[in-house]
Design a protein around this motif. Structure first.
Motif, PDB file in Angstrom:
ATOM      1  N   PRO A  35      36.411 -28.279 -10.726  1.00 40.15           N
ATOM      2  CA  PRO A  35      37.128 -27.006 -10.599  1.00 40.15           C
ATOM      3  C   PRO A  35      38.613 -27.268 -10.433  1.00 40.15           C
ATOM      4  N   PRO A  36      39.459 -26.391 -10.899  1.00 40.20           N
ATOM      5  CA  PRO A  36      40.908 -26.580 -10.744  1.00 40.20           C
ATOM      6  C   PRO A  36      41.306 -26.560  -9.282  1.00 40.20           C
ATOM      7  N   ARG A  37      42.320 -27.457  -8.921  1.00 40.20           N
ATOM      8  CA  ARG A  37      42.790 -27.578  -7.535  1.00 40.20           C
ATOM      9  C   ARG A  37      44.204 -27.004  -7.408  1.00 40.20           C
ATOM     10  N   GLU A  38      44.498 -26.428  -6.243  1.00 36.80           N
ATOM     11  CA  GLU A  38      45.816 -25.805  -6.016  1.00 36.80           C
ATOM     12  C   GLU A  38      46.903 -26.865  -5.832  1.00 36.80           C
ATOM     13  N   GLY A  39      46.584 -28.047  -5.230  1.00 35.54           N
ATOM     14  CA  GLY A  39      47.601 -29.104  -4.999  1.00 35.54           C
ATOM     15  C   GLY A  39      48.114 -29.698  -6.285  1.00 35.54           C
ATOM     16  N   SER A  40      47.248 -29.891  -7.265  1.00 33.05           N
ATOM     17  CA  SER A  40      47.698 -30.481  -8.525  1.00 33.05           C
ATOM     18  C   SER A  40      48.654 -29.550  -9.248  1.00 33.05           C
ATOM     19  N   LYS A  41      48.433 -28.244  -9.148  1.00 31.78           N
ATOM     20  CA  LYS A  41      49.348 -27.313  -9.791  1.00 31.78           C
ATOM     21  C   LYS A  41      50.725 -27.370  -9.148  1.00 31.78           C
ATOM     22  N   ARG A  42      50.767 -27.454  -7.832  1.00 29.61           N
ATOM     23  CA  ARG A  42      52.066 -27.541  -7.146  1.00 29.61           C
ATOM     24  C   ARG A  42      52.792 -28.834  -7.501  1.00 29.61           C
ATOM     25  N   ARG A  43      52.053 -29.945  -7.664  1.00 32.87           N
ATOM     26  CA  ARG A  43      52.683 -31.213  -7.994  1.00 32.87           C
ATOM     27  C   ARG A  43      53.319 -31.134  -9.377  1.00 32.87           C
ATOM     28  N   ARG A  44      52.601 -30.502 -10.339  1.00 31.72           N
ATOM     29  CA  ARG A  44      53.158 -30.388 -11.685  1.00 31.72           C
ATOM     30  C   ARG A  44      54.403 -29.510 -11.686  1.00 31.72           C
ATOM     31  N   TRP A  45      54.381 -28.439 -10.896  1.00 35.11           N
ATOM     32  CA  TRP A  45      55.580 -27.601 -10.819  1.00 35.11           C
ATOM     33  C   TRP A  45      56.764 -28.367 -10.208  1.00 35.11           C
ATOM     34  N   GLY A  46      56.521 -29.195  -9.217  1.00 33.95           N
ATOM     35  CA  GLY A  46      57.612 -29.986  -8.612  1.00 33.95           C
ATOM     36  C   GLY A  46      58.227 -30.966  -9.601  1.00 33.95           C
ATOM     37  N   ILE A  47      57.367 -31.604 -10.427  1.00 34.36           N
ATOM     38  CA  ILE A  47      57.896 -32.552 -11.425  1.00 34.36           C
ATOM     39  C   ILE A  47      58.789 -31.834 -12.407  1.00 34.36           C
ATOM     40  N   TRP A  48      58.349 -30.637 -12.828  1.00 31.48           N
ATOM     41  CA  TRP A  48      59.187 -29.898 -13.796  1.00 31.48           C
ATOM     42  C   TRP A  48      60.518 -29.472 -13.175  1.00 31.48           C
ATOM     43  N   VAL A  49      60.506 -29.111 -11.906  1.00 33.73           N
ATOM     44  CA  VAL A  49      61.765 -28.722 -11.243  1.00 33.73           C
ATOM     45  C   VAL A  49      62.727 -29.899 -11.168  1.00 33.73           C
ATOM     46  N   VAL A  50      62.232 -31.098 -10.830  1.00 31.53           N
ATOM     47  CA  VAL A  50      63.091 -32.293 -10.769  1.00 31.53           C
ATOM     48  C   VAL A  50      63.670 -32.605 -12.129  1.00 31.53           C
ATOM     49  N   ILE A  51      62.836 -32.491 -13.179  1.00 36.74           N
ATOM     50  CA  ILE A  51      63.325 -32.766 -14.536  1.00 36.74           C
ATOM     51  C   ILE A  51      64.434 -31.803 -14.914  1.00 36.74           C
ATOM     52  N   VAL A  52      64.276 -30.533 -14.581  1.00 35.11           N
ATOM     53  CA  VAL A  52      65.307 -29.536 -14.914  1.00 35.11           C
ATOM     54  C   VAL A  52      66.606 -29.846 -14.169  1.00 35.11           C
ATOM     55  N   ILE A  53      66.502 -30.224 -12.867  1.00 32.08           N
ATOM     56  CA  ILE A  53      67.711 -30.527 -12.079  1.00 32.08           C
ATOM     57  C   ILE A  53      68.442 -31.728 -12.654  1.00 32.08           C
ATOM     58  N   LEU A  54      67.706 -32.793 -13.018  1.00 36.82           N
ATOM     59  CA  LEU A  54      68.339 -33.979 -13.598  1.00 36.82           C
ATOM     60  C   LEU A  54      69.004 -33.638 -14.920  1.00 36.82           C
ATOM     61  N   ALA A  55      68.366 -32.776 -15.712  1.00 34.68           N
ATOM     62  CA  ALA A  55      68.977 -32.384 -16.982  1.00 34.68           C
ATOM     63  C   ALA A  55      70.282 -31.641 -16.753  1.00 34.68           C
ATOM     64  N   LEU A  56      70.313 -30.741 -15.756  1.00 33.69           N
ATOM     65  CA  LEU A  56      71.546 -30.012 -15.456  1.00 33.69           C
ATOM     66  C   LEU A  56      72.655 -30.954 -14.981  1.00 33.69           C
ATOM     67  N   ILE A  57      72.287 -31.917 -14.130  1.00 31.36           N
ATOM     68  CA  ILE A  57      73.291 -32.886 -13.643  1.00 31.36           C
ATOM     69  C   ILE A  57      73.839 -33.704 -14.795  1.00 31.36           C
ATOM     70  N   GLY A  58      72.957 -34.172 -15.686  1.00 31.77           N
ATOM     71  CA  GLY A  58      73.420 -34.952 -16.836  1.00 31.77           C
ATOM     72  C   GLY A  58      74.339 -34.149 -17.727  1.00 31.77           C
ATOM     73  N   TYR A  59      74.022 -32.881 -17.910  1.00 35.57           N
ATOM     74  CA  TYR A  59      74.879 -32.041 -18.749  1.00 35.57           C
ATOM     75  C   TYR A  59      76.251 -31.858 -18.103  1.00 35.57           C
ATOM     76  N   ALA A  60      76.259 -31.656 -16.777  1.00 41.65           N
ATOM     77  CA  ALA A  60      77.541 -31.479 -16.098  1.00 41.65           C
ATOM     78  C   ALA A  60      78.397 -32.743 -16.177  1.00 41.65           C
ATOM     79  N   VAL A  61      77.769 -33.911 -15.992  1.00 40.39           N
ATOM     80  CA  VAL A  61      78.523 -35.173 -16.079  1.00 40.39           C
ATOM     81  C   VAL A  61      79.054 -35.376 -17.484  1.00 40.39           C
ATOM     82  N   TYR A  62      78.227 -35.132 -18.468  1.00 44.15           N
ATOM     83  CA  TYR A  62      78.673 -35.291 -19.864  1.00 44.15           C
ATOM     84  C   TYR A  62      79.816 -34.350 -20.170  1.00 44.15           C
ATOM     85  N   HIS A  63      79.729 -33.121 -19.698  1.00 45.40           N
ATOM     86  CA  HIS A  63      80.781 -32.147 -19.964  1.00 45.40           C
ATOM     87  C   HIS A  63      82.096 -32.570 -19.299  1.00 45.40           C
ATOM     88  N   ALA A  64      81.986 -33.080 -18.056  1.00 42.04           N
ATOM     89  CA  ALA A  64      83.207 -33.517 -17.362  1.00 42.04           C
ATOM     90  C   ALA A  64      83.837 -34.712 -18.062  1.00 42.04           C
TER      91      ALA A  64
END
Length: 463
Positions: A35-64
């Motif tokens: 059966p699907p578990r609630e913890g695994s869904k939260r872990r996947r959402w956290g990974i996606w949030v970190v990836i988005v933050i790193l992408a934003l930081i990289g874009y800001a550094v490149y732009h600067a």
């Protein structure tokens, strides 16, 4: 009868269809379909949030980085052009001209001021100290009275010795008269020769006794003279070690006072044994090597003197040899046991290229200087240094007389950098104040934009 799928739905899944169109279920293991578990869904959402933050930081550094490098649309072209203009702008520097001259070969060392004579005045007889005839810190001459001990005991001893001498002298005179009489009688053959010889021996005995008494008188007179303590050498009197009224003894360690000769005075210092070949030939030829004594900060010359002698052995533990220099000290600038910096001139080099010490730079290529050319650009020149005397340095190779070298402002220079020579205490006319270029540029841009033009002309229209 109930359907097996309704009783345990987790153990069945869709099966094959039969010929009549019915679906036949079959049993599956519960571990294959968890059966699907609630913890695994939260872990996947956290990974996606970190990836988005790193992408934003990289874009800001490149732009600067893109904006600072002068990329299109970022304004970097203006900043890059201003940086290039600053790089081509002459740097203000101060220069000095290399010239030929004489420079001294000086040996430096740390010395200790040592008096020529340092005497602890002690009593040579025991007795009561009745008077001190000096003032602490006074300068005395050799033979001046310093202290006096009660002399009455030694006067009595002298009187006794003189009395014994007088008594034995009278006996000697009487024995000599008897000897003359006996000799006369012997010539007349009135007495025996043995009696004359006995009288002659008695005379010699009295003569020995008189000599012994005379020695006792002289000794008593010397002991009496020791009750007056005089200065053995000329110098400065220190603090008294005993007060009047105390009983002093010849065995006292501290004595009565210490006399230190202040003028002339000497300085002991050590130099490495490798420098002996520079000193000994001059000393053996009779030359008087000049020596200077400087204060601890090496800012003031305390005295000028000359080398007296060199020790006869080298200290094996330090590899140095001791030297003694003598200084006149009428003004008392040198004080016993004072530490001074010694500079001894052993030779003078003639007609060498000399530059200020501030012109010498050091880096990975060694020692070098920045030479200012006719085109107001500097050239990095590697040089070989010679002798250093104070703020002057001789250059053995790499520099010619008349060339200008940078002595101030060399921190930001590079080979081929344009420079502007300024005088000490003056500021370059071409160096605007900080921020003037940016303010003028902003005013110019406001004038071109048109929005700020009426505001600039408003004060002129005001009555």
């Amino acid at each position: 009868m109930s359907d097996p799928k309704d009783q345990n739905p987790g153990q069945f899944e869709a099966g094959r269809r039969t010929d009549d169109g019915k679906e036949t279920p079959h049993e599956v293991s519960p571990t294959l379909l968890p059966p699907p578990r609630e913890g695994s869904k939260r872990r996947r959402w956290g990974i996606w949030v970190v990836i988005v933050i790193l992408a934003l930081i990289g874009y800001a550094v490149y732009h600067a980085m893109h904006r600072n490098s002068g990329g299109p649309g970022t304004g970097g072209g203006r900043s890059g052009g201003r940086g290039a203009a600053m790089a081509n702008k002459p740097m203000p520097v101060m220069v000095a001209t290399a010239a030929k001259g004489d420079i001294n070969v000086v040996l430096s060392a740390l010395g200790n001021v040592t008096p020529v004579n340092n005497v602890t005045v002690k009593t040579r007889v025991d007795g009561q100290l009745v008077r001190l005839a000096f003032t602490e810190g006074q300068t005395v001459k050799a033979g001046d009275l310093l202290a006096e001990i009660d002399p009455r005991t030694y006067q009595a001893q002298l009187a006794q010795a003189e009395g014994q001498l007088a008594r034995d002298t009278a006996l000697l005179q009487n024995a000599r008269l008897d000897l003359q009489r006996y000799q006369t009688l012997l010539s007349q053959d009135s007495i025996s020769k043995q009696q004359v010889d006995t009288q002659a021996a008695l005379v010699r005995q009295y003569e020995g006794t008189v000599k012994l008494d005379q020695g006792n008188v002289d000794n008593a007179r010397v002991q009496l003279s020791y009750t007056r303590i005089t200065a053995p050498v000329a110098g400065r009197v220190g603090l008294r070690q005993v007060d009047p009224g105390n009983i002093v003894h010849a065995s006292d360690t501290n004595g009565i006072v210490v006399i230190t000769q202040m003028d002339p005075i000497t300085v002991l210092y050590s130099i490495p044994e490798d420098n002996l070949p520079k000193v000994m030939p001059r000393l053996q030829s009779g030359d008087k090597l000049p020596v200077q004594a400087w204060d601890r900060a090496q800012t003031t010359v305390l005295a000028h003197g000359q080398l007296m002698t060199v020790d006869n052995t080298i200290d094996n533990t330090t590899g140095t040899v001791k030297l003694r220099a003598q200084f006149p000290n009428q003004n008392a600038m040198l004080f016993p046991n004072q530490f001074v910096n010694v500079r001894m001139r052993v030779d003078t080099l003639r007609d060498v290229v000399i530059v200020p010490g501030a012109a010498i730079q050091r880096g990975t290529q060694g020692t070098f200087v920045y030479v200012v050319g006719e085109d107001s650009k500097v050239a990095l020149r590697v040089v070989k240094l010679g002798v250093t005397e104070g703020e002057r340095v001789s250059v053995a190779q790499g520099l010619q007389p008349g060339e200008r070298v940078v002595i101030d402002g060399a921190d930001k220079l590079r080979d081929g950098s344009p420079v502007e020579v300024i005088q000490p205490g003056a500021s370059p006319a071409s160096a605007p104040a900080a921020g003037q270029d940016g303010q003028q540029g902003r005013r110019h841009r406001r004038g071109q934009g048109g929005a700020s033009a009426p505001a600039a002309s408003a004060p002129a229209a005001k009555p």
